[in-house]
Enzyme design. Structure first.
Site, short mmCIF file in Angstrom:
data_model
loop_
_atom_site.label_atom_id
_atom_site.label_comp_id
_atom_site.label_asym_id
_atom_site.label_seq_id
_atom_site.Cartn_x
_atom_site.Cartn_y
_atom_site.Cartn_z
N ARG A 174 0.83 -1.20 0.00
CA ARG A 174 0.00 0.00 0.00
C ARG A 174 0.87 1.25 0.00
O ARG A 174 1.96 1.25 0.58
CB ARG A 174 -0.90 0.03 1.24
CG ARG A 174 -1.89 -1.11 1.33
CD ARG A 174 -2.52 -1.12 2.71
NE ARG A 174 -3.51 -2.17 2.87
CZ ARG A 174 -3.21 -3.43 3.18
NH1 ARG A 174 -1.95 -3.79 3.36
NH2 ARG A 174 -4.16 -4.32 3.32
N ASP A 374 -31.92 -3.13 -11.51
CA ASP A 374 -32.79 -4.29 -11.69
C ASP A 374 -33.47 -4.16 -13.05
O ASP A 374 -33.63 -3.06 -13.59
CB ASP A 374 -33.84 -4.35 -10.58
CG ASP A 374 -33.24 -4.69 -9.22
OD1 ASP A 374 -32.17 -5.34 -9.20
OD2 ASP A 374 -33.82 -4.28 -8.20
N GLU A 462 -28.80 -8.81 -0.80
CA GLU A 462 -27.47 -8.43 -1.28
C GLU A 462 -27.31 -6.91 -1.32
O GLU A 462 -26.22 -6.37 -1.10
CB GLU A 462 -27.20 -9.05 -2.65
CG GLU A 462 -27.74 -8.32 -3.85
CD GLU A 462 -29.27 -8.32 -3.94
OE1 GLU A 462 -29.80 -7.51 -4.73
OE2 GLU A 462 -29.94 -9.11 -3.24
N ASP A 463 -28.40 -6.18 -1.59
CA ASP A 463 -28.32 -4.72 -1.62
C ASP A 463 -28.14 -4.14 -0.21
O ASP A 463 -27.44 -3.16 -0.02
CB ASP A 463 -29.56 -4.13 -2.29
CG ASP A 463 -30.86 -4.73 -1.77
OD1 ASP A 463 -30.81 -5.64 -0.92
OD2 ASP A 463 -31.93 -4.29 -2.22
#
Length: 555
Positions: A174, A374, A462-463
């Protein structure tokens, strides 16, 4: 018998009109040494010595302090250091030669004040010389470092392991910026990108993407595309050549920053649309709602590619049956049930992955912005364009239309989920929302397997999980745009959409509590801010308004 000595004593020395040094010494401290030293901000008299109270609340002093003296204990270090960080008090270190924890990656000069323990009497002048703006920055940095690396044993262990891993040859490393600003190094995975500009958190510090950086990653992009060559059911593969050409010959930075990829999760509403109803017969044509959505998205001036994720058991329609999009907008249809894992993935893509596949980090997604949709979403081109412009100002947030909220239900002793009109919201559903593609990578490679299992078993939530993830990483709420609330097309003939199933709502409440239990707290944050275009609904000519179609959209 000698007189009894009171071993608790304190003194205060004025170093400014509102800053003083309050030194509290007690023999009750840990490590066998004095209990804490604090420099406190407050309204004080101008005398050199203030009266000493017989008793004091050490925690209250810490929480109200601006600077905290951290002298050495039995060793160079002291437990007071972590106490000061936790309280948001700037540590004033009085321990010459002390190597602070994680100093390989953490820039402690942004969070502490160094003082020479041999020159204690110069500390008042030292802290008085620090401008107020820097004092605020120091205190803010103490909270970032405490929250991200020191607030639990788990975080201390993970930070240690990540620092050790970065010392291994050939392991990605990083940049220093990732460790020292929000959201911290533990959620900035170097395997995603080797440059901080590829993450959604540093746009204000680094500015836009550059063509030079884009050219440097072109070979890696083409390598990732090779993993898609064997995908079954991938239609529109001719778009790959165009994508490769764009990556090599165009200004990759401008493409990534100024355009978006639309990802449409489809196939759930295709039942009964094939010939003879046979399970293996392809669907004849896309649903009308999906076709309308594709045309509206394709007309956007900022769309780079449209990716349709076909989740139905029956094959998608033939390529010739899909609506035509502008020539510069490739349309790719990916049949998920037959899709093998792209090269380099640590997870499988198939029927078992279910609805989480909509958040997979597909190599075809080359833009920073992802528009998640969707198939029955109702959005006009103006709504898409406006939401994208808002997202560009907030690339670390979820920006979209359908707002939802959570609340604590005292009667049930659990979290509740609601879609009712309220004065605030804490989620923006990904059925019509923009987010940064890095969150796809975190969703698949960083979240707990238990969270994935919950989504896969319910084929729901999932949302909500994506909202949990983004809020946990950024500690900020999503952003809702405009007044639209009804964003789903109503099925013809009175048919019930799967999204309106009562069991669907019950599952979401269960998911909400499961996610909060796994995260260990409720990361969702409420907001009462909604962004509308300038002149939106104002009594002026519609011709003067930039997003005219939005005026015609009902709620």
């Amino acid at each position: 018998m000698p007189p009894r000595v009171n071993k608790t004593r304190c003194a205060s020395v004025v170093v400014g009109p509102k800053i003083c040094i309050l030194i509290v010494l007690s023999n009750r401290g840990r490590e066998g040494s004095e209990k804490g030293s604090i420099l406190q901000r407050g309204a004080l008299k101008t005398t050199l010595l203030l009266s000493c109270p017989d008793r004091y609340d050490y925690e209250a002093l810490l929480n109200n302090a601006t600077f905290c003296l951290v002298p050495r204990g039995r060793r160079l270090g002291s437990f007071r250091f972590l106490e000061a960080l936790q309280a948001g008090c700037v540590p004033v270190l009085l321990s010459n030669g002390w190597e602070l924890p994680f100093s390989d990656v953490v820039d402690w000069n942004r969070a502490v004040v160094w003082a020479d323990e041999r020159l204690l009497l110069q500390v008042p002048e030292l802290v008085r010389s620090i401008p107020a703006s820097k004092v605020l920055a120091l205190r803010q940095q103490t909270q970032i470092l405490w929250e991200r690396y020191f607030s639990s044993i788990e975080k201390i262990v993970f930070t240690t392991l990540e620092i050790v891993r970065e010392r291994i040859p050939w392991q990605p490393v990083r940049e220093g910026l990732a460790w020292n600003v929000m959201p911290g190094g533990l959620v900035t995975l170097p395997r995603f990108a080797d440059s901080s500009s590829r993450f959604p958190f540093y746009s204000e510090r680094l500015g836009g993407l550059t063509g030079g950086e884009g050219a440097a990653r072109a070979s890696a992009t083409l390598h990732g595309l090779q993993g898609l060559q064997g995908l079954q059911g991938l239609q529109g593969l001719q778009g790959l050549q165009g994508l490769q050409h764009a990556v090599v010959d165009s200004d990759s930075g401008s493409v990534e920053a100024e355009r978006f990829t639309a990802v449409i999760y489809a196939g759930q509403l295709a039942a009964g649309r094939g010939a003879g109803g046979a399970a293996q017969q392809p669907v004849t044509t896309p649903a009308p709602a999906l076709s309308r959505l594709l045309r509206n998205v394709g007309r956007s001036a900022f769309v780079d590619r449209v990716l349709v994720l076909w989740s139905g058991e029956r094959p998608p329609p033939a390529r010739s049956r899909w609506p035509s999009l502008p020539g510069h907008v490739p349309l790719t249809v990916l049949q998920l049930h037959n899709a093998p894992v792209p090269t380099g993935s640590s997870k499988t893509l198939g029927a078992g992955a279910g609805i989480s596949q909509r958040f997979y980090p597909y190599p075809l997604i080359q833009t920073a912005a992802v528009l998640s949709l969707d198939e029955d979403t109702l959005l006009t081109t103006d709504e898409v364009d406006f939401a994208f412009q808002v997202w560009k100002s907030f690339p670390d947030r979820i920006v979209g239309y359908p707002g939802r909220s959570h609340y604590w239900d005292d009667a049930k002793g659990s979290w509740g989920y609601t879609s009712k009109w309220t004065n605030d919201y804490s989620m923006v559903l990904t059925g019509a929302a923009f987010y940064h593609r890095y969150y796809n990578y975190l969703y698949w490679h960083w979240l707990s397997p238990l969270l994935h299992k919950t989504v896969e078993q319910s084929q729901n939530c999932e949302d909500i999980l994506m909202n949990f993830l983004v809020s946990h990483v950024t500690r900020r709420p999503p952003i809702k745009v405009t007044q639209r609330k009804q964003y789903k097309d109503q099925p013809a003939g009175g048919a019930r959409s799967p999204w309106n199933d009562p069991d669907h709502f019950i599952q979401r409440q269960t998911c909400l509590n499961t996610f909060a239990a796994v995260f260990g707290y409720m990361p969702l944050l409420r907001s009462n801010m909604r962004l509308d275009p300038v002149l939106f609904k104002d009594p002026v000519s519609n011709m003067r308004k930039k997003y005219r179609q939005m005026e015609l959209v009902g709620s």
